[in-house]
Design a protein around this motif. Sequence first.
Motif, PDB file in Angstrom:
ATOM      1  N   ILE A 199      44.083  26.553 100.836  1.00 31.08           N
ATOM      2  CA  ILE A 199      43.676  25.619  99.870  1.00 31.08           C
ATOM      3  C   ILE A 199      42.408  25.464  99.788  1.00 31.08           C
ATOM      4  CG2 ILE A 199      43.877  23.331  98.718  1.00 31.08           C
ATOM      5  CD1 ILE A 199      46.954  23.201  99.852  1.00 31.08           C
ATOM      6  N   MET A 200      41.635  25.179 101.044  1.00 31.20           N
ATOM      7  CA  MET A 200      40.204  24.934 100.719  1.00 31.20           C
ATOM      8  C   MET A 200      39.360  26.210 100.680  1.00 31.20           C
ATOM      9  SD  MET A 200      39.857  21.612 101.119  1.00 31.20           S
ATOM     10  CE  MET A 200      38.268  21.524 101.204  1.00 31.20           C
ATOM     11  N   GLN A 201      39.873  27.154 101.055  1.00 31.20           N
ATOM     12  CA  GLN A 201      39.217  28.605 100.724  1.00 31.20           C
ATOM     13  C   GLN A 201      39.228  28.848  99.306  1.00 31.20           C
ATOM     14  OE1 GLN A 201      41.447  31.315 103.015  1.00 31.20           O
ATOM     15  NE2 GLN A 201      40.057  31.431 104.893  1.00 31.20           N
ATOM     16  N   ARG A 202      40.337  28.412  98.555  1.00 29.69           N
ATOM     17  CA  ARG A 202      40.593  28.582  97.222  1.00 29.69           C
ATOM     18  C   ARG A 202      39.478  27.661  96.451  1.00 29.69           C
ATOM     19  NH1 ARG A 202      46.529  29.301  94.842  1.00 29.69           N
ATOM     20  NH2 ARG A 202      45.176  29.164  92.840  1.00 29.69           N
ATOM     21  N   ILE A 203      39.325  26.310  96.997  1.00 21.93           N
ATOM     22  CA  ILE A 203      38.311  25.521  96.406  1.00 21.93           C
ATOM     23  C   ILE A 203      36.903  25.927  96.584  1.00 21.93           C
ATOM     24  CG2 ILE A 203      37.608  23.206  96.886  1.00 21.93           C
ATOM     25  CD1 ILE A 203      40.568  22.576  96.958  1.00 21.93           C
ATOM     26  N   LEU A 204      36.690  26.223  97.780  1.00 17.14           N
ATOM     27  CA  LEU A 204      35.468  26.964  98.059  1.00 17.14           C
ATOM     28  C   LEU A 204      35.100  28.068  96.930  1.00 17.14           C
ATOM     29  CD1 LEU A 204      35.103  26.628 101.939  1.00 17.14           C
ATOM     30  CD2 LEU A 204      34.157  25.226 100.137  1.00 17.14           C
ATOM     31  N   THR A 205      36.045  28.937  96.782  1.00 19.00           N
ATOM     32  CA  THR A 205      35.922  30.135  95.785  1.00 19.00           C
ATOM     33  C   THR A 205      35.570  29.365  94.583  1.00 19.00           C
ATOM     34  OG1 THR A 205      37.410  31.344  97.183  1.00 19.00           O
ATOM     35  CG2 THR A 205      36.703  31.934  94.906  1.00 19.00           C
ATOM     36  N   VAL A 206      36.203  28.262  94.016  1.00 17.45           N
ATOM     37  CA  VAL A 206      36.095  27.771  92.751  1.00 17.45           C
ATOM     38  C   VAL A 206      34.476  27.090  92.708  1.00 17.45           C
ATOM     39  CG1 VAL A 206      36.755  25.734  91.319  1.00 17.45           C
ATOM     40  CG2 VAL A 206      38.433  27.081  92.466  1.00 17.45           C
ATOM     41  N   LYS A 248      32.026  28.220  94.440  1.00 16.74           N
ATOM     42  CA  LYS A 248      31.026  29.442  94.302  1.00 16.74           C
ATOM     43  C   LYS A 248      31.016  29.838  92.867  1.00 16.74           C
ATOM     44  CE  LYS A 248      30.888  31.618  98.653  1.00 16.74           C
ATOM     45  NZ  LYS A 248      31.510  32.793  99.515  1.00 16.74           N
ATOM     46  N   THR A 249      32.135  30.079  92.200  1.00 17.80           N
ATOM     47  CA  THR A 249      32.480  30.710  90.892  1.00 17.80           C
ATOM     48  C   THR A 249      31.621  29.512  89.852  1.00 17.80           C
ATOM     49  OG1 THR A 249      34.588  31.218  91.509  1.00 17.80           O
ATOM     50  CG2 THR A 249      34.045  31.666  89.299  1.00 17.80           C
ATOM     51  N   LYS A 250      31.529  28.207  90.254  1.00 18.78           N
ATOM     52  CA  LYS A 250      31.219  27.310  89.179  1.00 18.78           C
ATOM     53  C   LYS A 250      29.580  27.417  89.222  1.00 18.78           C
ATOM     54  CE  LYS A 250      33.305  23.064  89.840  1.00 18.78           C
ATOM     55  NZ  LYS A 250      33.339  21.623  90.244  1.00 18.78           N
ATOM     56  N   ASN A 251      29.136  27.605  90.572  1.00 19.52           N
ATOM     57  CA  ASN A 251      27.635  27.771  90.754  1.00 19.52           C
ATOM     58  C   ASN A 251      27.012  29.172  90.078  1.00 19.52           C
ATOM     59  OD1 ASN A 251      27.533  25.375  91.997  1.00 19.52           O
ATOM     60  ND2 ASN A 251      27.857  26.203  94.097  1.00 19.52           N
ATOM     61  N   THR A 252      27.976  30.288  89.975  1.00 18.01           N
ATOM     62  CA  THR A 252      27.474  31.450  89.671  1.00 18.01           C
ATOM     63  C   THR A 252      27.258  31.152  87.997  1.00 18.01           C
ATOM     64  OG1 THR A 252      29.024  32.304  91.313  1.00 18.01           O
ATOM     65  CG2 THR A 252      28.154  33.918  89.881  1.00 18.01           C
ATOM     66  N   ILE A 253      28.525  30.677  87.516  1.00 18.54           N
ATOM     67  CA  ILE A 253      28.388  30.461  86.017  1.00 18.54           C
ATOM     68  C   ILE A 253      27.148  29.679  85.687  1.00 18.54           C
ATOM     69  CG2 ILE A 253      29.581  29.254  84.348  1.00 18.54           C
ATOM     70  CD1 ILE A 253      32.247  30.203  85.632  1.00 18.54           C
ATOM     71  N   LYS A 254      26.888  28.642  86.451  1.00 20.32           N
ATOM     72  CA  LYS A 254      25.563  27.868  86.229  1.00 20.32           C
ATOM     73  C   LYS A 254      24.472  28.473  86.109  1.00 20.32           C
ATOM     74  CE  LYS A 254      26.903  23.349  88.023  1.00 20.32           C
ATOM     75  NZ  LYS A 254      27.069  22.512  89.184  1.00 20.32           N
ATOM     76  N   THR A 255      24.318  29.445  86.913  1.00 19.46           N
ATOM     77  CA  THR A 255      22.970  30.386  86.842  1.00 19.46           C
ATOM     78  C   THR A 255      23.045  31.526  85.887  1.00 19.46           C
ATOM     79  OG1 THR A 255      23.854  31.505  88.973  1.00 19.46           O
ATOM     80  CG2 THR A 255      22.345  29.708  89.222  1.00 19.46           C
TER      81      THR A 255
END
Lengths: 187, 126
Positions: B31-38, B40-47
Amino acid sequence: MEERDIIALILHGNTNAFASLVEKYQDMAFSIAFKMLRNKEDAEEVVQDAFVKAYKALPSFRGEARFSTWFYRILYHTSVSRYQGQFLTSLREETLDYIDEIPEENEELNHMEITERTAIIQAILRHMPPDEELLLTLYYLEECSINEIVQITGLSESNVKVKLFRARKRFYDLLKKYMKNEINVLQ
Amino acid sequence: MKEEEIPSDPFLKEILQQTRLKAPEGISMHIMQRILTVEKTKNTIKTEKLPGELSFNIFPVIAWIFFFSIVGIFFILSSYSDNIPVSIVKQYLIYILPVVTLTTLYYFLNELGKYLFFKYFLSKRV
């Protein structure tokens, strides 16, 4: 640390704080998902999905209800959408056929070994409709109030009460029936 | 039926307790791995700009600041020295102002065009 503080930490960017909520609710979440889906792999996947959904939706959590109620609601809906509500209507009619007596006592069960008792209870619960088993778990085990169960399941208050009453009766009926059979086998 | 009418049942609670399941080993880690992926994705979308998203372009702003800085410098210098006549400032304005304006207009229309294309044309096709 209180749940409210943990949630505040998460919302301020401390992702790792979510791990404490996962630790706290993972067993109950798995129990609920398994009772609804009756499959270990599906339950595991649904629990993971529900936690990720909860994490994403956390900014919308207003704190009006308990976090557990809010989370179980997400879990419930994730499980329902897994099988598109089929489990709610999957009443096993064969279990209703022999419910004709009101149970009086469960003395025999009290004298059994814990492992044996657990096996019997699990067998009985498997014969109950998943929604009734879920309501029993939420009300008696998780100690959710009727209002909280209404919020989690989206059922009406009267419906929850009727189902709970029926579930409890069904459980004892099945227990009595099961114990009778066991005694007959031993004789 | 009132809530009080649903009886508390310590026996039922106790036996349900015995059937309580433990989550499989390592589920919290997944679960925590999936949340960290979420995250990371959020940060990528931001940039990274998503298609159909209006973006703020810094280049026209820099161009305008640069343009007005030059104009300002010319005006200041011309007030102190007769070697820099006001006509040079006028010439500068005549030749450079359209370039900066057209560049800004190009950036603006380009962004607007992409935005409208994704919003009204491509989204309907998808």
